[in-house]
Design an enzyme around this catalytic site. Sequence first.
Site, PDB file in Angstrom:
ATOM      1  N   GLU A   6     112.860  97.384  77.261  1.00 12.18           N
ATOM      2  CA  GLU A   6     112.713  98.838  77.264  1.00 12.18           C
ATOM      3  C   GLU A   6     113.195  99.482  75.966  1.00 12.18           C
ATOM      4  OE1 GLU A   6     113.127  97.610  81.619  1.00 12.18           O
ATOM      5  OE2 GLU A   6     114.176  97.140  79.742  1.00 12.18           O
TER       6      GLU A   6
ATOM      7  N   MET B 123     125.319  93.888  55.272  1.00  9.29           N
ATOM      8  CA  MET B 123     125.991  95.118  54.889  1.00  9.29           C
ATOM      9  C   MET B 123     127.451  95.104  55.330  1.00  9.29           C
ATOM     10  SD  MET B 123     125.556  97.822  53.154  1.00  9.29           S
ATOM     11  CE  MET B 123     123.828  98.284  53.068  1.00  9.29           C
TER      12      MET B 123
ATOM     13  N   PHE C 181     120.066 101.072  95.090  1.00  5.34           N
ATOM     14  CA  PHE C 181     119.653  99.985  94.212  1.00  5.34           C
ATOM     15  C   PHE C 181     118.963 100.540  92.967  1.00  5.34           C
ATOM     16  CE2 PHE C 181     116.316  96.861  92.963  1.00  5.34           C
ATOM     17  CZ  PHE C 181     117.167  95.856  92.535  1.00  5.34           C
TER      18      PHE C 181
END
Length: 610
Positions: free
Chosen positions: A90, A520, A152
């Site tokens: 996602e 970095m 849930f």
Amino acid sequence: MSDRASATYSEEGTAPDPREDGDHNTTESSENRPENDHEPTKPRTGADAAIASLDAAGVEHVFGVQGGAIMPVYDALYDAGPAHVTMAHEQSAAHAADAYGQVTGEPGVCMATSGPGATNLITGIADADMDSDPFVALTGQAPTEFVGNDAFQEVDTIGVTRPVTKQNYFASDADTVGSTVSEAVELAGAGRPGPTLVDLPKDVTSAETDSQPEPGKLPDYYEVPDEADDDAVTAAAAAIARAERPLVLSGGGVCKGEASAELRAFANAYELPVVTTMPGIGTFPEDHERCLSWAGMHGTGAANMAISHTDCLVAVGTRFDDRLTGGIDSFAPEAQIVHIDIDPAEMSKNVHADYPLVGDAGSVLEQLQTAMPGAFDAARTDPARYETWAKQCVEWTEEYPMTYSAPDDKPLKPQFVVEAMDEATPADTIVTTGVGQHQMWAAQYWTYREPRCWISSHGLGTMGYGLPAAIGAKTATPDREVVCFEGDGSFLMTLQELSVAVRENLDITVVVLNNEAIGMVRQWQDAFFEKRRMASEYGWMPDFATIADAFGAKGFTLDSYDDVADTLTAAREYNGPAVVDAHIDPEENVFPMVASGGDNSGFALMEEQL
């Protein structure tokens, strides 16, 4: 009310090798849905209404991951609506939608289910919020009667996303869910763009409704300014006319406001030097003699010198973040600040605006250009007086060139790889990046001439952004070349999205600048932590070329200057996603560099100067 402060609660056996088949795009679109000869019917459920509203708003693609609570909305996509790209995670769906919005200028849309699906979107939503990108998220939610009962996969999505959205909505009625989605899409792209979210309980999306999609309307409280106050414009023009060393600072808002043409016209009319912010890269062509490139922590020496010596800074569409300004007290210390921005909340938030001009960037620049002749007459000055200043800026570009050494007996330099890819690709190539040293090299050593060609994570600095962003960019512009630069540490965070690029047959080229470290962080440890390299060096990295092959992409390994041109050409010519694992000098650092909170004019060109 500030856009960024307006988040509110609203009711309302063996798998075949995909490389053997050049056409394996499986995007769920109208092309591979069951044939439907009859005319579209009116929405039947809340889910149908939501999808019909996306369709009516002109949304062409949605990125997402299926799940239980969002399932009714996905079911509505089966028969109608935008094409859907199933992502592997996602977070990547959010980044793909974010990049899609940056490239097109229209809101990118993503979907996820409730609970972990929604929380996995948060990083991507926050990224869009920090960079003011047009973005819409639709999230599934537990049925209304279970909300608040720890059901849930239930989480307070509204509460969690309130700080990182322009506005969010809890859909409580199937009859209004369509208009809510329409408003969310409209608001995401209006004024100062930003992310909106609609939380969709499963009972609402499953309930029947006879509502029809309506044109998106902005909330009653929300007003988008256009032109700035005329008196304020006149005063700002007078300040510019009085100045001896004026400088234009072009920010990301110039790109988002489609104001690049107006900014170029203004700067060219008076032959003003131009500096960009990192989000503003491409708003003024970097191959123009008066473009000093971008300023800030790793910006060019010329850009930082110009900001440090200007006596009038015309800043357009920038929020003056700390990576640009360094120490506020030392930022543009001699300058009167003319600040043009569509969001009044940005005025004097970080840097005091002597002449705040609130309005659309393009409109205000046109106002300012119209006012300049009268301002020069009143001040009895002439723009020809800026010639000495312009020459000084050019001299700084010669004094502080962006150069590097690339001896044949040393490991491959990342700058060389970036420049080689730039030379090989068309001028309108879209570049996406993750976050880290590779991001800075891609910004420094590629020449950007147009807006919406540089797609990266700026404010939030999200590692792993590059690959899903490339997927979003290529989906938005299938006819343009897309190159993704990643670091090895950043690439590890989202490389599973190679499966999506292969499935969708997206012709993108990923170049991993591999130094076997979080480069970095390692650079900062060397400079500020006595070279105590704690948890920044990997010591071992997987073979990314082999991983690419395993996913069904094409992998290449690069570790020699002699092979750079041929390898990059082969990767670009491969019909599908390709990954180049470029083994670079592990000790190479990013310079120039301004220490955090430091004076921009005191940039370091080597570690010993920090």
